[in-house]
Write a protein that holds these residues in place. Structure first.
Motif, PDB file in Angstrom:
ATOM      1  N   ASP B 130       0.900  -1.401  -0.058  1.00 52.35           N
ATOM      2  CA  ASP B 130       0.034   0.059   0.147  1.00 52.35           C
ATOM      3  C   ASP B 130       0.892   1.154   0.116  1.00 52.35           C
ATOM      4  O   ASP B 130       0.531   2.243  -0.735  1.00 52.35           O
ATOM      5  CB  ASP B 130      -1.095   0.109   1.127  1.00 52.35           C
ATOM      6  CG  ASP B 130      -2.090   0.853   1.068  1.00 52.35           C
ATOM      7  OD1 ASP B 130      -2.184   1.752   0.294  1.00 52.35           O
ATOM      8  OD2 ASP B 130      -2.922   0.544   1.850  1.00 52.35           O
ATOM      9  N   ALA B 131       1.900   1.317   0.613  1.00 52.94           N
ATOM     10  CA  ALA B 131       2.951   2.340   0.715  1.00 52.94           C
ATOM     11  C   ALA B 131       3.460   2.693  -0.564  1.00 52.94           C
ATOM     12  O   ALA B 131       3.787   3.655  -1.298  1.00 52.94           O
ATOM     13  CB  ALA B 131       4.108   2.281   1.784  1.00 52.94           C
ATOM     14  N   SER B 134       0.682   4.219  -2.844  1.00 49.05           N
ATOM     15  CA  SER B 134       0.391   5.559  -2.403  1.00 49.05           C
ATOM     16  C   SER B 134       1.860   6.153  -2.912  1.00 49.05           C
ATOM     17  O   SER B 134       1.438   7.537  -3.074  1.00 49.05           O
ATOM     18  CB  SER B 134       0.151   5.803  -0.978  1.00 49.05           C
ATOM     19  OG  SER B 134      -0.821   4.901  -0.725  1.00 49.05           O
ATOM     20  N   ASN B 135       2.938   5.883  -2.882  1.00 49.86           N
ATOM     21  CA  ASN B 135       4.114   6.744  -3.376  1.00 49.86           C
ATOM     22  C   ASN B 135       4.797   5.737  -4.450  1.00 49.86           C
ATOM     23  O   ASN B 135       5.810   5.508  -3.935  1.00 49.86           O
ATOM     24  CB  ASN B 135       4.798   7.106  -2.147  1.00 49.86           C
ATOM     25  CG  ASN B 135       4.060   7.813  -0.828  1.00 49.86           C
ATOM     26  OD1 ASN B 135       3.790   8.728  -0.869  1.00 49.86           O
ATOM     27  ND2 ASN B 135       3.706   6.904   0.139  1.00 49.86           N
ATOM     28  N   ASP B 137       6.549   6.566  -6.775  1.00 53.54           N
ATOM     29  CA  ASP B 137       7.791   7.011  -7.345  1.00 53.54           C
ATOM     30  C   ASP B 137       9.048   7.142  -6.226  1.00 53.54           C
ATOM     31  O   ASP B 137       9.895   7.489  -6.282  1.00 53.54           O
ATOM     32  CB  ASP B 137       7.426   8.551  -7.895  1.00 53.54           C
ATOM     33  CG  ASP B 137       6.868   9.331  -6.901  1.00 53.54           C
ATOM     34  OD1 ASP B 137       6.491   8.890  -5.945  1.00 53.54           O
ATOM     35  OD2 ASP B 137       6.588  10.577  -7.420  1.00 53.54           O
ATOM     36  N   SER B 359      -0.720   2.207 -15.907  1.00 56.83           N
ATOM     37  CA  SER B 359      -0.330   2.828 -17.201  1.00 56.83           C
ATOM     38  C   SER B 359       0.782   3.511 -17.465  1.00 56.83           C
ATOM     39  O   SER B 359       1.148   4.011 -16.546  1.00 56.83           O
ATOM     40  CB  SER B 359      -1.831   3.509 -18.050  1.00 56.83           C
ATOM     41  OG  SER B 359      -1.740   4.788 -17.117  1.00 56.83           O
ATOM     42  N   THR B 361       1.984   6.403 -20.039  1.00 56.52           N
ATOM     43  CA  THR B 361       1.689   7.259 -21.110  1.00 56.52           C
ATOM     44  C   THR B 361       2.616   8.401 -21.229  1.00 56.52           C
ATOM     45  O   THR B 361       3.123   8.799 -20.133  1.00 56.52           O
ATOM     46  CB  THR B 361       0.128   7.613 -21.211  1.00 56.52           C
ATOM     47  OG1 THR B 361      -0.098   8.510 -19.856  1.00 56.52           O
ATOM     48  CG2 THR B 361      -0.789   6.646 -21.296  1.00 56.52           C
ATOM     49  N   THR B 363       5.316  11.138 -21.161  1.00 53.27           N
ATOM     50  CA  THR B 363       6.705  10.844 -20.678  1.00 53.27           C
ATOM     51  C   THR B 363       6.818  10.015 -19.724  1.00 53.27           C
ATOM     52  O   THR B 363       7.861   9.817 -18.863  1.00 53.27           O
ATOM     53  CB  THR B 363       7.231  12.389 -20.189  1.00 53.27           C
ATOM     54  OG1 THR B 363       6.068  12.813 -19.253  1.00 53.27           O
ATOM     55  CG2 THR B 363       7.234  13.490 -21.151  1.00 53.27           C
ATOM     56  N   GLY B 364       5.879   9.159 -19.232  1.00 52.54           N
ATOM     57  CA  GLY B 364       5.963   8.356 -18.033  1.00 52.54           C
ATOM     58  C   GLY B 364       5.227   8.673 -16.921  1.00 52.54           C
ATOM     59  O   GLY B 364       4.752   9.692 -16.715  1.00 52.54           O
ATOM     60  N   GLU B 365       4.708   7.505 -16.118  1.00 49.08           N
ATOM     61  CA  GLU B 365       3.686   7.953 -15.055  1.00 49.08           C
ATOM     62  C   GLU B 365       4.413   7.219 -13.821  1.00 49.08           C
ATOM     63  O   GLU B 365       3.773   6.342 -13.193  1.00 49.08           O
ATOM     64  CB  GLU B 365       2.157   7.391 -15.160  1.00 49.08           C
ATOM     65  CG  GLU B 365       1.603   7.658 -16.487  1.00 49.08           C
ATOM     66  CD  GLU B 365       0.168   7.474 -16.452  1.00 49.08           C
ATOM     67  OE1 GLU B 365      -0.316   7.173 -15.594  1.00 49.08           O
ATOM     68  OE2 GLU B 365      -0.119   7.026 -17.726  1.00 49.08           O
ATOM     69  N   PRO B 366       5.510   7.700 -13.061  1.00 51.70           N
ATOM     70  CA  PRO B 366       6.185   7.139 -11.934  1.00 51.70           C
ATOM     71  C   PRO B 366       5.161   7.315 -10.755  1.00 51.70           C
ATOM     72  O   PRO B 366       5.501   6.633 -10.016  1.00 51.70           O
ATOM     73  CB  PRO B 366       7.584   7.975 -11.915  1.00 51.70           C
ATOM     74  CG  PRO B 366       7.301   9.393 -12.846  1.00 51.70           C
ATOM     75  CD  PRO B 366       6.282   8.898 -13.754  1.00 51.70           C
ATOM     76  N   GLY B 367       4.393   8.319 -10.814  1.00 49.65           N
ATOM     77  CA  GLY B 367       3.677   8.396  -9.647  1.00 49.65           C
ATOM     78  C   GLY B 367       2.276   7.684  -9.632  1.00 49.65           C
ATOM     79  O   GLY B 367       1.403   7.651  -8.831  1.00 49.65           O
ATOM     80  N   ASN B 368       2.269   6.948 -10.606  1.00 46.73           N
ATOM     81  CA  ASN B 368       0.925   5.811 -10.724  1.00 46.73           C
ATOM     82  C   ASN B 368       1.109   4.532  -9.998  1.00 46.73           C
ATOM     83  O   ASN B 368       1.780   3.951 -10.296  1.00 46.73           O
ATOM     84  CB  ASN B 368       0.847   5.556 -12.307  1.00 46.73           C
ATOM     85  CG  ASN B 368      -0.487   4.858 -12.532  1.00 46.73           C
ATOM     86  OD1 ASN B 368      -1.001   4.132 -11.828  1.00 46.73           O
ATOM     87  ND2 ASN B 368      -1.072   5.074 -13.777  1.00 46.73           N
ATOM     88  N   LYS B 373      -2.846  -0.740  -6.215  1.00 47.90           N
ATOM     89  CA  LYS B 373      -3.904  -0.494  -5.538  1.00 47.90           C
ATOM     90  C   LYS B 373      -5.156  -1.331  -5.818  1.00 47.90           C
ATOM     91  O   LYS B 373      -5.883  -1.559  -5.079  1.00 47.90           O
ATOM     92  CB  LYS B 373      -4.394   1.056  -5.760  1.00 47.90           C
ATOM     93  CG  LYS B 373      -5.362   1.679  -4.920  1.00 47.90           C
ATOM     94  CD  LYS B 373      -5.370   3.021  -5.416  1.00 47.90           C
ATOM     95  CE  LYS B 373      -6.613   3.865  -4.621  1.00 47.90           C
ATOM     96  NZ  LYS B 373      -7.989   3.240  -5.676  1.00 47.90           N
ATOM     97  N   LEU B 376      -4.685  -4.392  -4.114  1.00 43.93           N
ATOM     98  CA  LEU B 376      -5.120  -4.382  -2.484  1.00 43.93           C
ATOM     99  C   LEU B 376      -6.714  -4.130  -2.491  1.00 43.93           C
ATOM    100  O   LEU B 376      -7.196  -4.802  -1.482  1.00 43.93           O
ATOM    101  CB  LEU B 376      -4.459  -2.889  -1.925  1.00 43.93           C
ATOM    102  CG  LEU B 376      -2.909  -3.220  -1.658  1.00 43.93           C
ATOM    103  CD1 LEU B 376      -2.452  -2.015  -1.490  1.00 43.93           C
ATOM    104  CD2 LEU B 376      -2.706  -4.081  -0.491  1.00 43.93           C
TER     105      LEU B 376
END
Lengths: 294, 476
Positions: B130-131, B134-135, B137, B359, B361, B363-368, B373, B376
């Protein structure tokens, strides 16, 4: 014939009884000392299942609490960034009002335009602000600045970030940069650019006409701040609820897994008395035999 | 015709000798007061054959005249029925005892509830996942998740090894049981021969019988058996009824009845082995129907479903390099003993390989973190057909509960068996045990009887003195 009881039978019986009382005493002593009623599954199989369930829920709750507080601090950081955006916008608005007045000549308007360009960079920087290593307004594209320049285009992602604050309960904790500033080519940065162009062209009419759209862009940012504030308030409530859940789980776990210390101590004292009585009577009995009277 | 002048001397002498034997037996009893398996003995006395006046027609003397006492035999006070019952209880008690000991070790291997058990490792796995969700990146959150995953895999392997060791102990102890059984039966066979010899000489081999009874008690703690005794005092001991195996057979040479481990396994298979330590160990160890392999099997089922479920869900996402997710766990490691991280996609050495994003898309989605999620929110709480519709968490929980309930049942069986076996022992002691009070009062009785007989002897002596020395001396 009466049952024959021999010295050996007496001694064996005494040993068995003392052993059984002593092992109960040891168990009560252990419970009084470490306070745990269940130390292995066979102490209470059903209770063990409950305790494992409570432990899992507690671990989840702790995670939800961490997610909630991290989310609140992330929302606060966004709010602070948006605060600089709106205050810069308000300054731009008053500069625009000033620049719209025809008492200004071309030189004055150029100077105002330069100031407004500075304020535009303030807006851009606020929109590129980071929380830790994460760009706040880039959506899931969190490691690159959402408004890198030189253009005004939004380089972030439209995908949202949401966090779990309960079983199957998530909260969206980010706002995409183009939601705050609006989509190109009519974003706040574009509106500011247009204003700067008009000022440099010494076009007072257009400058006055753009006041409305500047106000509208400011309101857009303000609306987002209101939304963030609402989310933050909701998370505060969630946080309180999670604290209560944790307390409830801990107390439920204690009820099942731990001993009531008063009761445990009473049981311990009772067994101690039994143990002493058994020893006293046993040793008295075992040391007498017919030999004492011959 | 009158009786012999010296007859009284002989009567008194018999009394002295008989009381002497009784006193010796009392002494033997007292000496063996605390000897395990000893049976109290008693000198059986009876009036010796009376002397009849051989005259055919005159009644010159009254009826038959007693000639004193004699010791018929030294009796051993033992009840075969109580023995049989006691041995049944000893077998059940040893069975329950061995089961409880082993199940306690199983519980110790689980370490539940506690901070070191698998449930804690599971909880860490989910909350560190879960950590990351939530984070996504955050490299340190990813590393923490990778470490928790590795710890979970290691926890499974550890529990599996520990449970395997407990099963192996039972396996090894069965071999020991075979050796013990053969040792005991060999000694019983040797005692059979000695007892036969003594009985041939009209002797009562009490102490040899005690020794054999003690050995038969010991044997009952290992395996169940039936025994019969023939006219020469020899016992035949047979194990099992579906496919009987002779443990002791007086008709064959001693030592030719040794059993093997295969005999025990077969007897367990056809239901002949029903109690004793061997039964407990067979029940715990047996690879197909055994209790402990059953627990390991449950963990294996959990691991197989968990590994494939987590891998599938993980592979639906994208890692921090924008590549589609690989496996977290090695897809070949589908048992609790073999679960491990996928060496081809090792997230511990490279936590960026955790596929958190749903996903990738632009330049990239490191925060996804949406992929994790989803794991979980939907995969973790979802029921699994392979586990009877239970979630992974609840399947593990119910496995622990099952083990706890089994151990608890075994404990209460043991408590019962303890009580019954103590009762059997005390019933046996009521008949066979030496009571010091009784022996001491007997001793006084025999001592007085001895003294009195000796006094009779003295009196007879005085009579003879009168007869021989004082008579016919008129005028001397």
């Amino acid at each position: 014939m009466a049952i024959r009881i021999t010295q050996n039978a007496m001694a064996n019986g005494f040993n068995t009884d003392v052993q059984s009382i002593y092992s109960k005493l040891a168990k009560s002593q252990q419970q009084v000392a470490d306070g745990r009623r269940i130390t292995k599954p066979s102490d209470d199989p059903f209770g063990t299942g409950q305790v494992l369930g409570f432990d899992a829920q507690l671990a989840d709750t702790k995670r939800y609490q961490a997610n909630t507080s991290e989310s609140i601090s992330m929302l606060d950081a966004q709010d602070a960034a948006l605060d600089s955006v709106t205050s810069a916008m308000q300054q731009i608005y008053s500069k625009a009002v000033q620049g719209g007045s025809d008492s200004n000549n071309a030189t004055d308007r150029n100077a105002i335009a330069t100031e407004i360009l500075q304020l535009k960079e303030v807006v851009r920087q606020a929109m590129n602000s980071k929380h830790g290593d994460t760009y706040l307004f880039g959506g899931t594209a969190s490691s690159t600045p959402p408004f890198p320049g030189p253009g005004n285009a939004y380089a972030g992602s439209a995908n949202t970030i949401s966090r779990r604050v309960g079983d199957n309960q998530s909260v969206q904790v980010n706002v995409a940069g183009d939601t705050v500033l609006g989509p190109t080519p009519t974003s706040t940065l574009d509106v500011i650019d247009q204003l700067v162009t008009d000022l440099q062209a010494n076009n007072g009419t257009n400058v006055r006409a753009s006041l409305g759209s500047i106000q509208a862009q400011t309101n857009m940012a303000l609306n987002v701040r209101t939304q963030l504030g609402a989310t933050s308030a909701r998370l505060q409530v969630t946080s309180t609820r999670l604290d209560l859940t944790e307390e409830r789980l801990i107390s439920a776990r204690t009820d099942v897994a731990d001993v009531d210390s008063a009761e445990a101590f009473m049981k311990f004292s009772q067994q101690q008395t039994m143990y002493q009585a058994a020893l006293a009577s046993g040793t008295q009995m075992l040391k007498t035999s017919i030999l004492d009277f011959l | 015709m009158y009786q012999s002048t010296f007859m009284g001397l002989n009567t008194a002498l018999r009394g002295v000798l008989a009381q002497q034997v009784a006193l010796d037996t009392t002494g033997h009893n007292i000496s063996n007061l605390s000897t395990e398996g000893y049976t109290r003995q008693r000198a059986e006395m009876t009036a010796s054959a009376p002397w009849s006046n051989p005259s055919a027609f005159t009644q010159t003397t009254p009826g038959q005249i007693g000639t004193g006492v004699e010791v018929l035999r030294i009796e051993r006070l033992r009840d075969q029925f109580i023995d049989q019952n006691a041995r049944g209880q000893f077998g059940r008690q040893a069975d329950a005892q061995a089961t409880v000991e082993q199940l306690h070790q199983v519980e110790a291997a689980l370490q539940e509830p506690g901070d070191t058990g698998l449930s804690k490792l599971f909880a860490n796995f989910w909350s560190s996942m879960d950590a990351v969700a939530s984070n996504a990146d955050n490299d340190s959150a990813r590393q923490a998740f990778a470490n928790a995953t590795s710890a979970l895999a290691q926890g499974f392997r550890q529990v599996s090894t520990d449970l395997g060791n407990v099963a192996m102990q039972s396996d090894l102890r069965l071999n020991q049981t075979v050796t013990d059984v053969n040792g005991i039966t060999q000694r019983i066979a040797a005692l059979n021969t000695e007892i036969h010899r003594a009985i041939d000489h009209s002797q009562q081999p009490n102490d040899l019988l005690d020794e054999r009874d003690k050995l038969m008690d010991d044997l009952s703690k290992l395996v169940n058996y039936t025994s019969t005794e023939n006219a020469f005092g020899e016992v035949t001991i047979t194990f099992g009824s579906a496919a009987p195996i002779a443990l002791v057979d007086p008709t064959v040479a001693p030592g030719s009845t040794a059993i093997t481990r295969a005999d025990l396994d077969t007897a367990f298979g056809n239901g002949d082995l029903t109690s004793g330590r061997a039964h407990a160990d067979e029940q715990l160890w047996d690879p197909t129907t055994g209790t402990i392999p059953g627990y390991i099997g449950k963990l294996d089922a959990l691991v197989a479903d968990f590994v494939s479920g987590v891998n599938t869900a993980h592979a639906a996402g994208f890692d921090l390099n924008g590549n589609p997710g690989g496996n977290i766990f090695n897809p070949a490691g589908t048992t609790a003993a073999t679960i491990s991280l996928d060496p081809a996609n090792n997230i511990v050495t490279n936590p960026r390989l955790v596929a958190a994003a749903s996903s990738w898309t632009g330049t990239g989605e490191p925060g996804n973190g949406t992929n994790l999620k989803t794991v979980l929110d939907t995969v973790r709480p979802g029921g699994n057909a392979a586990l009877g519709g239970q979630t992974w968490d609840s399947f593990y929980k119910s496995t622990v509960t099952t083990i706890g309930a089994d151990a608890q049942t075994a404990e209460s069986t043991l408590t019962n068996a303890d009580v019954l076996s103590d009762m059997a022992k005390s019933r046996r002691d009521q008949v066979s045990g030496v009571s010091m009070d009784e022996e001491m009062s007997n001793m006084l009785r025999f001592q007085h009887a001895y003294n009195a007989s000796a006094r009779v002897l003295t009196t007879m002596d005085e009579l003879l003195d009168t007869l021989i020395n004082r008579m016919g001396r008129v005028g001397l």
